[in-house]
Scaffold this motif. Structure first.
Motif, mmCIF file in Angstrom:
data_model
loop_
_atom_site.group_PDB
_atom_site.id
_atom_site.type_symbol
_atom_site.label_atom_id
_atom_site.label_comp_id
_atom_site.label_asym_id
_atom_site.label_seq_id
_atom_site.Cartn_x
_atom_site.Cartn_y
_atom_site.Cartn_z
ATOM 1 N N ARG A 489 1.044 -1.716 0.256
ATOM 2 C CA ARG A 489 -0.247 0.162 -0.136
ATOM 3 C C ARG A 489 0.677 1.374 0.048
ATOM 4 N NH1 ARG A 489 -4.197 -0.245 4.351
ATOM 5 N NH2 ARG A 489 -4.411 -2.461 3.635
ATOM 6 N N HIS A 490 2.128 1.305 0.207
ATOM 7 C CA HIS A 490 2.924 1.653 0.048
ATOM 8 C C HIS A 490 2.958 2.716 -1.748
ATOM 9 C CE1 HIS A 490 5.823 5.100 1.725
ATOM 10 N NE2 HIS A 490 6.597 4.619 0.441
ATOM 11 N N LEU A 491 3.026 1.482 -1.445
ATOM 12 C CA LEU A 491 3.104 1.736 -3.748
ATOM 13 C C LEU A 491 2.132 2.227 -4.114
ATOM 14 C CD1 LEU A 491 5.781 -0.946 -4.467
ATOM 15 C CD2 LEU A 491 6.311 1.435 -4.098
ATOM 16 N N TYR A 492 0.875 1.269 -4.113
ATOM 17 C CA TYR A 492 -0.387 0.878 -4.584
ATOM 18 C C TYR A 492 -1.490 0.321 -3.537
ATOM 19 C CZ TYR A 492 1.880 2.816 -8.849
ATOM 20 O OH TYR A 492 2.516 3.726 -10.462
ATOM 21 N N PRO A 493 -2.853 1.480 -3.677
ATOM 22 C CA PRO A 493 -3.434 0.055 -2.987
ATOM 23 C C PRO A 493 -3.613 -0.482 -3.878
ATOM 24 C CG PRO A 493 -4.394 2.052 -3.433
ATOM 25 C CD PRO A 493 -2.825 2.995 -4.279
ATOM 26 N N GLU A 494 -4.565 -1.606 -3.068
ATOM 27 C CA GLU A 494 -5.998 -2.432 -3.445
ATOM 28 C C GLU A 494 -6.780 -1.306 -4.705
ATOM 29 O OE1 GLU A 494 -7.260 -5.422 -1.710
ATOM 30 O OE2 GLU A 494 -5.524 -7.114 -1.525
#
Length: 509
Positions: A489-494
């Motif tokens: 989630r630090h990069l992209y969330p679901e």
């Protein structure tokens, strides 16, 4: 620290002054003078900022101690009142940006981010020209070699054998050139060693002071975001189980006695069946990206249960139950079919696609011919094996290695890329495999052993992708260990399929 700054400055000037004073000729004086300018620039732009950062971090630790003495209830309010916090301009600007971000996160009820998002080695390196300063040692050595060649060239070019006097005079000039050559080389090597040693000592000391500050901050003020996340998830799961139990009790109050006496797991399954029937289960995607530039290379597909009353229910609440009774197989098949259909629709529409990672559970692998099932989906929806990556669980290699290896072999023979998920970092559990990739779960891995994990995987020619990256600290650690790909989630969330399409189409191909 200011005394150390003065001492190093005076020492460097004195050393360079001595070398300038003992220069045998004008040429060597010029070369050593250039070295002096180079080493002085490195001192001003590299060493001095690091020493100031050290002072700043020590002031930051002192500020944290003062908060402990004056505020026991609302530490954040006291934190925002201490101005300046570091008494160092650059660090204070970083900290102001961090406080602004945390204020917004707290107002929105979000997990408070780590201070490492703003204060880390990368941000310090940008402010002290470290990439350039690291080259100074080589530049000094190169200047010494340049002086060597210039001295030899001037000496050799003056050699004349026309007369005895001219020969003697030219030999004297040659010896003087040789003296210049050796002098500049020696000075270049000595200054290179001294500067490199001082620069590395100061940088390591800076990193040490920064880590001491971060440790004090996370101990006394704010836990790491992954710790907050685990605590929040645990509390949410406990609350979700409590609410599901209340719903079950309410639903069974007017039912027959047999259903009222059923276990929680049995009543949970009723709600799972109802959720599948009512379309509460949907597919979400988590992008896997390059850690260097966050470009999406593939996506991992998961099922999401959005309960009609309680909202999104984390899979840790119901997965143990549906895995124990075998219903997880049906949900996985539902997921795979939905992914295949979505991928086929995107391809027919001319949209850009990336490979989708489909995780296989142990019970699915042991009860289903995985290769045949995915081949049937590929044929039905007019796809190719390159559209998928099949991820097998680590534990099945430990308990049923023969079945896992055979499934892996058949998948690769049919053209599918195979990875292994659920690896917690235990070197004893590192499976013997021919899979292309190992997925390291940072929720399970010991941060102190990550470097060993990457070293061991390289010997096995096994690439590692990190999952559950939830903080800048973890991201920096993965990049430092040589990890190229990851998700979290630090990069992209679901995200939903539509959000994924927008993300992928927005990238430069």
């Amino acid at each position: 620290m200011k005394k150390f700054l003065v001492i190093t400055s005076v020492a460097l000037v004195a050393i360079c002054g001595v070398f300038l004073a003992f220069s045998p000729d004008i040429l060597s004086l010029i070369v050593v003078g250039v070295m002096f300018v180079v080493i002085l620039s490195g001192h001003v732009f590299g060493i001095v900022p690091n020493l100031l950062f050290c002072d700043g971090f020590r002031n930051g630790c002192a500020s944290i101690d003062s908060i402990q003495k004056i505020a026991a209830d609302n530490k954040w309010a006291a934190l925002r009142q201490i101005q300046p916090f570091f008494h160092q301009k650059t660090l204070d600007s970083f900290f102001e940006s961090y406080l602004d971000k945390t204020r917004k996160q707290q107002d929105s009820g979000l997990i408070v981010g780590d201070v490492e998002d703003f204060i880390n080695e990368d941000s310090l390196e940008l402010r002290n020209w470290r990439g350039v300063v690291l080259q100074i040692s080589g530049v000094l050595t190169a200047l010494g070699l340049l002086g060597t060649f210039l001295g030899l060239m001037t000496g050799i070019s003056s050699v004349v054998f026309s007369t005895l006097d001219a020969t003697i005079a030219s030999i004297e000039t040659l010896l003087q050139g040789i003296a210049t050559a050796f002098y500049t080389s020696i000075v270049g090597v000595i200054l290179s060693v001294i500067f490199n040693l001082v620069n590395r000592i100061v940088w390591n000391y800076t990193v040490r002071e920064m880590n001491l500050f971060l440790e004090a901050f996370h101990t006394e003020i704010q836990p790491y975001s992954e710790e907050q996340l685990r605590a929040k998830s645990y509390l949410q799961n406990e609350e979700m189980i409590r609410l599901l139990t209340q719903i079950n009790n309410a639903e069974t109050s007017s039912s027959n006695q047999l259903f009222r006496d059923a276990s929680y797991e049995q009543r949970l399954m009723v709600q799972v069946f109802s959720g599948v029937k009512n379309g509460e289960f949907s597919t979400v995607y988590e992008p896997v990206c390059k850690l260097e530039d966050r470009s999406v290379v593939k996506v991992a597909a998961h099922l999401c249960w959005k309960h009609g009353t309680l909202g999104v229910i984390h899979n840790s609440v119901y997965f143990p139950t549906i895995e124990a009774n075998g219903y997880l197989i049906q949900l996985e098949k539902l997921l795979w079919r939905d992914v295949a259909k979505e991928l086929s629709d995107r391809k027919r529409s001319g949209l850009r696609t990336v490979p989708v990672v489909l995780a296989v559970s142990k019970i699915f692998l042991m009860s289903t011919d995985v290769t045949r099932y995915i081949n049937d989906l590929v044929a039905e929806f007019d796809l190719t094996p390159h559209d998928f990556e099949i991820s097998l669980p680590t534990d099945v290699y430990m308990t049923c290695h023969a079945e896992a290896s055979e499934t892996e072999r058949r998948l690769r023979k049919n053209g599918y890329r195979v990875s292994i998920h659920g690896y917690g970092g235990d070197l004893l559990d590192l499976p013997e495999t021919n899979a292309e990739e190992l997925v390291l779960d940072l929720n399970m891995a010991d941060p102190e052993r990550v470097s060993d994990i990457f070293g061991r995987s390289l010997k096995k020619n096994l690439m590692i992708t990190a999952e559950n990256i939830v903080s800048a600290r973890q991201l920096a650690q993965m990049r430092k260990c040589g990890c190229e790909y990851g998700r979290g989630r630090h990069l992209y969330p679901e995200m939903t399929a539509m959000a994924l399409i927008d993300l992928i189409d927005g990238e430069t191909v």
